[in-house]
Design a protein around this motif. Sequence first.
Motif, mmCIF file in Angstrom:
data_model
loop_
_atom_site.group_PDB
_atom_site.id
_atom_site.type_symbol
_atom_site.label_atom_id
_atom_site.label_comp_id
_atom_site.label_asym_id
_atom_site.label_seq_id
_atom_site.Cartn_x
_atom_site.Cartn_y
_atom_site.Cartn_z
ATOM 1 N N MET A 230 0.740 -1.224 -0.056
ATOM 2 C CA MET A 230 -0.208 -0.018 0.062
ATOM 3 C C MET A 230 1.059 1.238 0.005
ATOM 4 S SD MET A 230 -2.849 1.268 2.767
ATOM 5 C CE MET A 230 -4.069 -0.047 2.346
ATOM 6 N N LYS A 231 0.564 2.157 -0.812
ATOM 7 C CA LYS A 231 1.099 3.350 -0.887
ATOM 8 C C LYS A 231 1.025 4.313 0.259
ATOM 9 C CE LYS A 231 1.524 3.404 -5.902
ATOM 10 N NZ LYS A 231 1.261 4.116 -7.089
ATOM 11 N N HIS A 232 1.678 5.061 0.662
ATOM 12 C CA HIS A 232 1.536 6.206 1.810
ATOM 13 C C HIS A 232 1.753 7.441 1.330
ATOM 14 C CE1 HIS A 232 2.467 2.543 4.130
ATOM 15 N NE2 HIS A 232 1.573 3.159 4.859
ATOM 16 N N MET B 95 10.822 15.624 14.868
ATOM 17 C CA MET B 95 11.236 14.788 15.839
ATOM 18 C C MET B 95 11.551 13.421 15.523
ATOM 19 S SD MET B 95 11.610 16.816 18.817
ATOM 20 C CE MET B 95 11.567 15.802 19.881
ATOM 21 N N ARG B 96 10.771 12.701 14.768
ATOM 22 C CA ARG B 96 11.183 11.418 14.201
ATOM 23 C C ARG B 96 12.287 11.397 13.183
ATOM 24 N NH1 ARG B 96 6.405 7.374 12.519
ATOM 25 N NH2 ARG B 96 8.524 6.193 12.377
ATOM 26 N N LEU C 28 1.444 11.243 8.649
ATOM 27 C CA LEU C 28 1.296 9.780 8.752
ATOM 28 C C LEU C 28 1.999 9.189 9.901
ATOM 29 C CD1 LEU C 28 1.224 8.822 4.853
ATOM 30 C CD2 LEU C 28 -0.595 8.351 6.691
ATOM 31 N N SER C 29 2.939 9.751 10.496
ATOM 32 C CA SER C 29 3.518 9.185 11.654
ATOM 33 C C SER C 29 2.588 8.931 12.830
ATOM 34 C CB SER C 29 4.796 10.164 12.181
ATOM 35 O OG SER C 29 5.606 10.382 11.203
ATOM 36 N N LEU D 295 7.970 5.816 5.368
ATOM 37 C CA LEU D 295 7.846 6.047 6.790
ATOM 38 C C LEU D 295 8.946 5.236 7.383
ATOM 39 C CD1 LEU D 295 4.139 6.411 7.536
ATOM 40 C CD2 LEU D 295 5.895 8.225 7.114
ATOM 41 N N HIS D 296 9.823 4.296 6.928
ATOM 42 C CA HIS D 296 10.725 3.473 7.244
ATOM 43 C C HIS D 296 11.832 4.051 7.309
ATOM 44 C CE1 HIS D 296 8.351 0.036 8.235
ATOM 45 N NE2 HIS D 296 7.716 0.015 7.087
#
Length: 282
Positions: free
Chosen positions: A1-3, A124-125, A279-280, A20-21
């Motif tokens: 699935m695309k984000h 922050m991430r 999305l985080s 996101l990874h």
Amino acid sequence: MKHIGVDIGGSHITAAQVDLHKGEVLAATLSRAKVHPHGTAEEILGTWANTIREALGGSVEGQIGIAMPGPFDYLTGICLMKNVNKYEALYGLNIKEEFSERLGIAPENIVFRNDSEAFLAGEMRFGAGKSFDRGMGITLGTGLGTSIYEHNEARDMALGINYPMLEGVAEDYISTRWFVSTYQLKTQKSVEGVKQLVQLYSSDEAVRELFEDFGQNLSSFVHGFIKQFTPEVIVIGGNIANASEKFFPNLSQQLSEYQPPIQLRKAILNEEAALLGALSNK
């Protein structure tokens, strides 16, 4: 699935596929468009949907995270913007349902997040604050955005319009409009924004005084909540952050007096922070 990460501002929309990874925005999928904030509902929604569709690349399999300014019901997707000089044609509409119908994507795969909150979550991430556990985000632009990050969660504080300061609220003294109106009051000259003031910095003493005053305003604001939230780092973004060298030194010095010292960081992801943060995990 695309984000798909989406950043909706007062006059623009940006969308792109994100990893996101790795904490990366896939540049080849980036799509941008200008939006008329006073257009009809169809004009605004059509531009938004077309931009997101381009980022999807024709797929209808995806999860979409949208960084959206308020007032907005982020859980249901209902727009509550009224008397805020933008998107009033959308007031009361369910934007989640509109996107679901226009893009052919299930409503449960469309999530909304406050734009200040998404900015800090991304920084922050993956960005300027990734080595810290507790942080505060400040976005300096047309308005003043504030958010806090702790326990791996970012949340909007809305201090810009709710924090009393001098004869108004914080946003009245920490924003582009403060720069423009105060410079005009001091000099009877008009400027369009902070970028123009930076160009005048070396030749105009009034501009140098303006940045000094702005630094004091920002310092006063920051000191007001440090004891309450005890951030390890303050991440500053937004258009005014591009002039950070004009007001960071004074603020950094004052933050260093806390024990342990509070670090000051300029955002490094900029627009990508909101795309990733939308999305985080909260």
